[in-house]
Structure formats: C-alpha cells, structure tokens
Design a protein around this motif. Structure first.
Motif, PDB file in Angstrom:
ATOM      1  N   GLU A 121       1.059  -1.142  -0.432  1.00  0.00           N
ATOM      2  CA  GLU A 121       0.387   0.002   0.251  1.00  0.00           C
ATOM      3  C   GLU A 121       0.398   1.052  -0.106  1.00  0.00           C
ATOM      4  O   GLU A 121      -0.235   2.298  -1.000  1.00  0.00           O
ATOM      5  CB  GLU A 121      -0.865  -0.277   1.374  1.00  0.00           C
ATOM      6  CG  GLU A 121      -2.027  -0.805   1.153  1.00  0.00           C
ATOM      7  CD  GLU A 121      -2.467  -1.052   2.520  1.00  0.00           C
ATOM      8  OE1 GLU A 121      -3.718  -1.526   2.909  1.00  0.00           O
ATOM      9  OE2 GLU A 121      -2.079  -0.737   3.648  1.00  0.00           O
ATOM     10  N   ARG A 145       1.509   3.053  -2.998  1.00  0.00           N
ATOM     11  CA  ARG A 145       0.227   3.281  -3.833  1.00  0.00           C
ATOM     12  C   ARG A 145      -0.337   5.283  -3.146  1.00  0.00           C
ATOM     13  O   ARG A 145      -0.571   5.959  -3.611  1.00  0.00           O
ATOM     14  CB  ARG A 145      -0.555   2.613  -3.858  1.00  0.00           C
ATOM     15  CG  ARG A 145      -2.308   3.128  -4.711  1.00  0.00           C
ATOM     16  CD  ARG A 145      -1.535   3.401  -6.493  1.00  0.00           C
ATOM     17  NE  ARG A 145      -2.605   4.228  -6.703  1.00  0.00           N
ATOM     18  CZ  ARG A 145      -3.615   3.316  -7.143  1.00  0.00           C
ATOM     19  NH1 ARG A 145      -3.853   2.654  -7.205  1.00  0.00           N
ATOM     20  NH2 ARG A 145      -4.528   4.215  -7.744  1.00  0.00           N
ATOM     21  N   GLU A 164      -0.594   8.493  -4.893  1.00  0.00           N
ATOM     22  CA  GLU A 164      -2.076   9.205  -4.230  1.00  0.00           C
ATOM     23  C   GLU A 164      -1.619  10.616  -3.270  1.00  0.00           C
ATOM     24  O   GLU A 164      -2.333  11.958  -3.840  1.00  0.00           O
ATOM     25  CB  GLU A 164      -3.125   8.130  -3.642  1.00  0.00           C
ATOM     26  CG  GLU A 164      -3.433   7.209  -4.975  1.00  0.00           C
ATOM     27  CD  GLU A 164      -4.153   7.960  -6.161  1.00  0.00           C
ATOM     28  OE1 GLU A 164      -4.264   8.863  -6.186  1.00  0.00           O
ATOM     29  OE2 GLU A 164      -4.083   6.996  -6.847  1.00  0.00           O
ATOM     30  N   ALA A 213      -9.621   4.673   1.422  1.00  0.00           N
ATOM     31  CA  ALA A 213     -10.128   4.036  -0.168  1.00  0.00           C
ATOM     32  C   ALA A 213      -8.993   2.941  -0.363  1.00  0.00           C
ATOM     33  O   ALA A 213      -9.675   2.710  -1.529  1.00  0.00           O
ATOM     34  CB  ALA A 213      -9.799   5.744  -0.832  1.00  0.00           C
ATOM     35  N   LEU A 214      -7.788   2.417  -0.426  1.00  0.00           N
ATOM     36  CA  LEU A 214      -7.401   2.228  -1.420  1.00  0.00           C
ATOM     37  C   LEU A 214      -7.435   1.082  -0.557  1.00  0.00           C
ATOM     38  O   LEU A 214      -7.599  -0.682  -1.083  1.00  0.00           O
ATOM     39  CB  LEU A 214      -5.534   2.158  -0.533  1.00  0.00           C
ATOM     40  CG  LEU A 214      -4.525   2.998  -1.438  1.00  0.00           C
ATOM     41  CD1 LEU A 214      -3.005   2.959  -0.866  1.00  0.00           C
ATOM     42  CD2 LEU A 214      -4.254   2.789  -2.880  1.00  0.00           C
ATOM     43  N   ARG A 215      -8.238   0.238   0.835  1.00  0.00           N
ATOM     44  CA  ARG A 215      -8.733  -0.580   1.152  1.00  0.00           C
ATOM     45  C   ARG A 215      -9.644  -1.233   0.886  1.00  0.00           C
ATOM     46  O   ARG A 215     -10.138  -2.402   1.167  1.00  0.00           O
ATOM     47  CB  ARG A 215      -8.043  -0.493   3.126  1.00  0.00           C
ATOM     48  CG  ARG A 215      -6.572  -0.695   2.993  1.00  0.00           C
ATOM     49  CD  ARG A 215      -6.552  -0.244   4.877  1.00  0.00           C
ATOM     50  NE  ARG A 215      -5.265  -0.423   4.929  1.00  0.00           N
ATOM     51  CZ  ARG A 215      -4.435  -0.046   6.446  1.00  0.00           C
ATOM     52  NH1 ARG A 215      -5.459   0.217   6.891  1.00  0.00           N
ATOM     53  NH2 ARG A 215      -3.163  -0.408   6.269  1.00  0.00           N
ATOM     54  N   THR A 216     -10.489  -0.001   0.664  1.00  0.00           N
ATOM     55  CA  THR A 216     -11.940  -0.209   0.497  1.00  0.00           C
ATOM     56  C   THR A 216     -12.189  -0.077  -1.153  1.00  0.00           C
ATOM     57  O   THR A 216     -13.401  -0.433  -1.022  1.00  0.00           O
ATOM     58  CB  THR A 216     -13.053   0.435   1.435  1.00  0.00           C
ATOM     59  OG1 THR A 216     -12.720   1.303   0.968  1.00  0.00           O
ATOM     60  CG2 THR A 216     -12.205   0.575   2.620  1.00  0.00           C
ATOM     61  N   ASP A 217     -11.023  -0.096  -1.580  1.00  0.00           N
ATOM     62  CA  ASP A 217     -11.477  -0.179  -3.344  1.00  0.00           C
ATOM     63  C   ASP A 217     -13.206   1.490  -3.456  1.00  0.00           C
ATOM     64  O   ASP A 217     -13.351   1.462  -4.222  1.00  0.00           O
ATOM     65  CB  ASP A 217     -12.158  -0.682  -3.991  1.00  0.00           C
ATOM     66  CG  ASP A 217     -10.911  -1.927  -3.649  1.00  0.00           C
ATOM     67  OD1 ASP A 217     -10.013  -2.133  -4.752  1.00  0.00           O
ATOM     68  OD2 ASP A 217     -11.724  -3.128  -4.284  1.00  0.00           O
ATOM     69  N   ARG A 220     -13.114   5.796  -3.628  1.00  0.00           N
ATOM     70  CA  ARG A 220     -12.839   7.324  -4.576  1.00  0.00           C
ATOM     71  C   ARG A 220     -11.310   7.761  -4.227  1.00  0.00           C
ATOM     72  O   ARG A 220     -10.814   8.177  -3.093  1.00  0.00           O
ATOM     73  CB  ARG A 220     -13.615   8.288  -4.965  1.00  0.00           C
ATOM     74  CG  ARG A 220     -13.408   9.444  -6.029  1.00  0.00           C
ATOM     75  CD  ARG A 220     -14.446   9.851  -6.185  1.00  0.00           C
ATOM     76  NE  ARG A 220     -13.555  11.049  -6.639  1.00  0.00           N
ATOM     77  CZ  ARG A 220     -13.460  11.206  -8.081  1.00  0.00           C
ATOM     78  NH1 ARG A 220     -13.529  10.004  -8.599  1.00  0.00           N
ATOM     79  NH2 ARG A 220     -13.459  12.890  -8.802  1.00  0.00           N
ATOM     80  N   HIS A 255      -8.438   9.355  -9.128  1.00  0.00           N
ATOM     81  CA  HIS A 255      -9.231   9.192  -9.960  1.00  0.00           C
ATOM     82  C   HIS A 255     -10.726  10.150 -10.396  1.00  0.00           C
ATOM     83  O   HIS A 255     -10.591  11.350  -8.984  1.00  0.00           O
ATOM     84  CB  HIS A 255     -10.335   8.822  -9.931  1.00  0.00           C
ATOM     85  CG  HIS A 255      -9.091   6.974  -9.775  1.00  0.00           C
ATOM     86  ND1 HIS A 255      -9.382   5.834  -8.366  1.00  0.00           N
ATOM     87  CD2 HIS A 255      -9.209   6.312 -10.576  1.00  0.00           C
ATOM     88  CE1 HIS A 255      -8.694   4.459  -9.029  1.00  0.00           C
ATOM     89  NE2 HIS A 255      -8.324   5.084 -10.363  1.00  0.00           N
TER      90      HIS A 255
END
Length: 142
Positions: A27, A30, A34, A132-136, A138, A142
């Motif tokens: 993680e 990313r 981000e 957001a990374l862990r739960t897909d 926003r 994006h």
C-alpha cells in the motif's frame, strides 16, 4: 466481515478514538503517489507539525548519502590514485544517489506512520486515501 470487525476492535484505543492500521509494503507506494497527487493538485503547503517528519527523512537520507559518497571517494583515491578528474567523481556520485534513494525508501513507513497520526489536513487526507485504497474507494487520481 468478522476479520474486519476484529481488526477495527483491535485498533480502537482506550479513549474510543480509532487508530489506523499502518500501511503495508504494497500500500505504501500507492499511498505515497496518491498523496503526492493530492498535494500537487491542491497546492498544499506543509503545516509546521508536518514539516518535522519530512525534514527528518530528508536530513537522514542526505547525511547517509553524503557520508557514503565521501567515503567512496577516499577509498577510490586510496586504492586507485591514478584515477583523475572527472572519472574519480563518478563512482562517489553513483553511491551517493543509490544510498540517498535507499535511505529515503527505508524511512517511508515511519514517515507515513507520522502522517497518519496527525490531526492536520494532510493527516486526515492520508487516512482517507489509505481507507480508499483498502476499500476500493475514490482516490485523488480518479
């Protein structure tokens, strides 16, 4: 599920505030990307509480890189005194760059642990991006 409820329960403090589980090695790149995008798009300036961890990472990386580069230069001069300018500077610069980069990467987990614990806008946004990374959810890209 049950695993998520257990992790959330483990991460709750005695004062009832939720703490964020530190980012994994997968993680971290990313999250770094981000947050960098978010900071660039919003032109975010670091608050004083956020500057200290960043300076610590930069100072440590620069000190280790400089020490290894200077050490390489003197070792090279000792074992190969016939090597002259500019060729005698190339190996120390390469070692400086590699050491500085490795030290910077090595310190990223601690830097983001510091950010995730802050109550500043960067800390809040770091927690949001990690969630957001862990739960897909926003992401800023994006």
């Amino acid at each position: 599920g049950v695993r998520g409820a257990r992790l959330r329960l483990l991460m709750e403090g005695f004062d009832g505030t939720a703490r964020v589980w530190p980012p994994t090695r997968q993680e971290l790149p990313r999250l770094h990307q981000e947050l960098g995008l978010w900071m660039a798009h919003t032109r975010y300036r670091l608050a004083p509480a956020e500057q200290s961890p960043v300076w610590r990472v930069q100072n440590t990386s620069f000190t280790l890189g400089t020490g290894s580069g200077i050490g390489t230069y003197y070792l090279l001069r000792r074992f190969n005194p016939a090597l002259k300018f500019p060729w005698d500077l190339l190996p120390p610069f390469i070692i400086f760059y590699l050491t500085h980069s490795a030290a910077h990467i090595w310190q990223l987990p601690g830097l983001y642990d510091s950010f995730l614990g802050l109550a500043t806008p960067l800390g809040v946004r770091a927690r949001e991006v990690l969630e957001a990374l862990r739960t897909d959810g926003r992401l800023p890209s994006h």
